[in-house]
Design an enzyme around this catalytic site. Structure first.
Site, PDB file in Angstrom:
ATOM      1  CG  MET A   1      -4.286   6.666  18.885  1.00 59.35           C
ATOM      2  SD  MET A   1      -5.225   5.594  17.812  1.00 59.35           S
ATOM      3  CE  MET A   1      -5.145   4.082  18.722  1.00 59.35           C
ATOM      4  N   GLY A   2      -4.470   8.948  23.209  1.00 58.24           N
ATOM      5  CA  GLY A   2      -5.125   9.291  24.472  1.00 58.24           C
ATOM      6  C   GLY A   2      -5.380   8.073  25.337  1.00 58.24           C
TER       7      GLY A   2
ATOM      8  CG  LEU B   1      -2.627  10.121  27.899  1.00 61.31           C
ATOM      9  CD1 LEU B   1      -2.080  11.489  28.294  1.00 61.31           C
ATOM     10  CD2 LEU B   1      -1.869   9.568  26.688  1.00 61.31           C
ATOM     11  CG  HIS B   2      -1.467   3.239  29.534  1.00 61.53           C
ATOM     12  ND1 HIS B   2      -0.129   3.093  29.275  1.00 61.53           N
ATOM     13  CD2 HIS B   2      -2.107   2.853  28.397  1.00 61.53           C
ATOM     14  CE1 HIS B   2       0.047   2.623  28.065  1.00 61.53           C
ATOM     15  NE2 HIS B   2      -1.139   2.479  27.491  1.00 61.53           N
TER      16      HIS B   2
ATOM     17  N   GLY C   1       2.385   3.603  30.762  1.00 62.93           N
ATOM     18  CA  GLY C   1       3.263   3.363  29.608  1.00 62.93           C
ATOM     19  C   GLY C   1       3.491   4.638  28.815  1.00 62.93           C
ATOM     20  CG  HIS C   2       0.214   6.491  26.680  1.00 61.12           C
ATOM     21  ND1 HIS C   2      -0.973   5.974  27.117  1.00 61.12           N
ATOM     22  CD2 HIS C   2       0.290   6.165  25.363  1.00 61.12           C
ATOM     23  CE1 HIS C   2      -1.610   5.376  26.123  1.00 61.12           C
ATOM     24  NE2 HIS C   2      -0.860   5.471  25.040  1.00 61.12           N
TER      25      HIS C   2
ATOM     26  CE  LYS D   1       0.772  -3.227  24.322  1.00 61.26           C
ATOM     27  NZ  LYS D   1      -0.153  -2.414  23.591  1.00 61.26           N
TER      28      LYS D   1
ATOM     29  CB  VAL E   1       5.859   0.852  30.474  1.00 60.20           C
ATOM     30  CG1 VAL E   1       5.698   1.137  31.952  1.00 60.20           C
ATOM     31  CG2 VAL E   1       6.864   1.819  29.839  1.00 60.20           C
TER      32      VAL E   1
ATOM     33  NE  ARG F   1      -7.647  -2.525  21.369  1.00 63.22           N
ATOM     34  CZ  ARG F   1      -6.871  -1.949  20.458  1.00 63.22           C
ATOM     35  NH1 ARG F   1      -5.584  -1.924  20.633  1.00 63.22           N
ATOM     36  NH2 ARG F   1      -7.397  -1.406  19.376  1.00 63.22           N
TER      37      ARG F   1
HETATM   38  P1  AMP Z   1      -1.291   4.611  21.550  1.00 64.86           P
HETATM   39  O1  AMP Z   1      -1.952   5.708  22.304  1.00 64.86           O
HETATM   40  O2  AMP Z   1      -1.771   3.249  21.927  1.00 64.86           O
HETATM   41  O3  AMP Z   1      -1.278   4.861  20.067  1.00 64.86           O
HETATM   42  O4  AMP Z   1       0.231   4.635  22.009  1.00 64.86           O
HETATM   43  C1  AMP Z   1       1.026   5.781  21.895  1.00 64.86           C
HETATM   44  C2  AMP Z   1       2.469   5.399  22.040  1.00 64.86           C
HETATM   45  O5  AMP Z   1       2.676   4.823  23.322  1.00 64.86           O
HETATM   46  C3  AMP Z   1       2.928   4.339  21.010  1.00 64.86           C
HETATM   47  O6  AMP Z   1       4.234   4.667  20.549  1.00 64.86           O
HETATM   48  C4  AMP Z   1       2.915   3.068  21.813  1.00 64.86           C
HETATM   49  O7  AMP Z   1       3.819   2.092  21.345  1.00 64.86           O
HETATM   50  C5  AMP Z   1       3.343   3.588  23.177  1.00 64.86           C
HETATM   51  N1  AMP Z   1       2.924   2.674  24.245  1.00 64.86           N
HETATM   52  C6  AMP Z   1       1.670   2.281  24.542  1.00 64.86           C
HETATM   53  N2  AMP Z   1       1.687   1.398  25.558  1.00 64.86           N
HETATM   54  C7  AMP Z   1       2.987   1.218  25.891  1.00 64.86           C
HETATM   55  C8  AMP Z   1       3.662   0.411  26.848  1.00 64.86           C
HETATM   56  N3  AMP Z   1       3.001  -0.400  27.672  1.00 64.86           N
HETATM   57  N4  AMP Z   1       5.007   0.472  26.891  1.00 64.86           N
HETATM   58  C9  AMP Z   1       5.699   1.280  26.040  1.00 64.86           C
HETATM   59  N5  AMP Z   1       5.117   2.055  25.120  1.00 64.86           N
HETATM   60  C10 AMP Z   1       3.791   2.024  25.039  1.00 64.86           C
END
Ligand code: AMP
Length: 282
Positions: free
Chosen positions: A30-31, A33-34, A36-37, A151, A178, A189
């Site tokens: 969902m953008g 980006l950090h 983890g992504h 996560k 991560v 967040r």
């Molecule tokens: P989101 O943008 O929050 O929908 O996340 C996109 C993908 O990144 C999802 O598969 C999340 O589980 C993964 N993700 C987000 N944060 C982390 C993290 N800290 N460690 C591992 N995967 C993550």
């Protein structure tokens, strides 16, 4: 990096990739980006010829309209990060591209047992939205490999079950959580956590680590009780703390109930809702 905002345009890219017999690993996001992504994307690069990322803030998975409005959307920065990393293609659809009014987007799966516990109990409708958007994205992007983060453990498990029920020819890879240097799981967040409460945020992780340390000496219920105290003492408002089977997501009463127990928690620190989990048997 190529950026596709329409399905028709992306499909031309897909035809070219397929003609070269290249494989695609897909990371939906969902953008905002950090790190983890980005780790998921690096993992994707090691698994396939091409990496496709999507950025789509999916309105159907937000049960709280304020959460949707407040969701960060730093698109220029995101594109820069993806380019630096060498991602091959970004799918950046509009809501109309994803959800045209004349299409039936219902997904023929039975996921109630997975979708109504933990996150599902506190975020009604959330997983219906997640299943719909991931199914739609997979149908458009057509990856060989899908990479999701541990996560969002319940989300990953639910999508694994959707892939199983629909017999989709896609390999789902779960990437480990991560974390920031203090152990807090990276999340879009985290930037909203009040700096004065940042050190309290780590208690969620501390509780999960204590759970892992205690499995040979304590019952699931004893661990839950201890962890709930730790989280509450740090000033969190706890939504749930549960220990479940990794596949069925059923809450366990005894260690004999599962081979792989996972402790999962969601709690509010001030205005910010955090989730985290730990596989207890590793
Ligand atoms: P989101 O943008 O929050 O929908 O996340 C996109 C993908 O990144 C999802 O598969 C999340 O589980 C993964 N993700 C987000 N944060 C982390 C993290 N800290 N460690 C591992 N995967 C993550």
């Amino acid at each position: 990096m190529r950026v596709y905002t329409t399905i028709a345009h992306y499909q031309k890219y897909l035809i070219r990739v397929r003609a070269k017999k290249q494989t695609i690993a897909f990371v939906p996001t969902m953008g905002a980006l950090h790190v983890g992504h980005l780790e998921l994307m690096k993992h994707a690069q090691s698994l396939a010829d091409r990496v496709v990322v999507s950025i789509f803030v999916n309105p159907t998975q937000f049960n709280d309209p304020e959460d949707l409005t407040k969701y960060p959307r730093p698109l220029a920065k995101d594109i820069h990060l993806l380019e630096q990393l060498g991602v091959n293609a970004l799918f950046l659809p509009t809501v109309n591209q994803m959800y045209p009014k004349d299409l039936d987007l219902s997904v023929p799966v039975q996921l109630d047992a997975w979708a109504t516990v933990m996150e599902g109990a506190y975020r009604p409708g959330h997983f219906e939205g997640v299943v719909m958007v991931v199914h739609r994205l997979l149908d458009i992007v057509r990856p060989d490999i899908l990479i999701m983060g541990q996560k969002d453990f319940q989300q990953k498990t639910l999508i694994a079950e959707m892939i199983r029920q629909l017999k989709l020819p896609i390999k789902l890879i779960a990437h480990p959580i991560v974390r920031e240097s203090d152990g807090l799981a990276f999340s879009s967040r985290n930037v909203r956590i009040d700096p004065s409460r940042r050190s309290d945020a780590v208690a969620l992780r501390s509780a999960l680590l204590l759970a892992k340390k205690s499995i040979s000496t304590h019952s699931p219920d004893q661990i839950k009780e201890k962890c709930i105290h730790i989280i509450a003492d740090a000033g969190f408002r706890l939504e749930y703390f549960d220990i479940v089977d990794h596949q069925t997501l059923r809450s366990i009463q005894s260690w004999q109930d599962t081979e792989t127990p996972v402790a999962c928690a969601a709690a509010w620190l001030g205005e910010v809702r955090l989730i985290d989990n730990e596989i207890l048997s590793e």
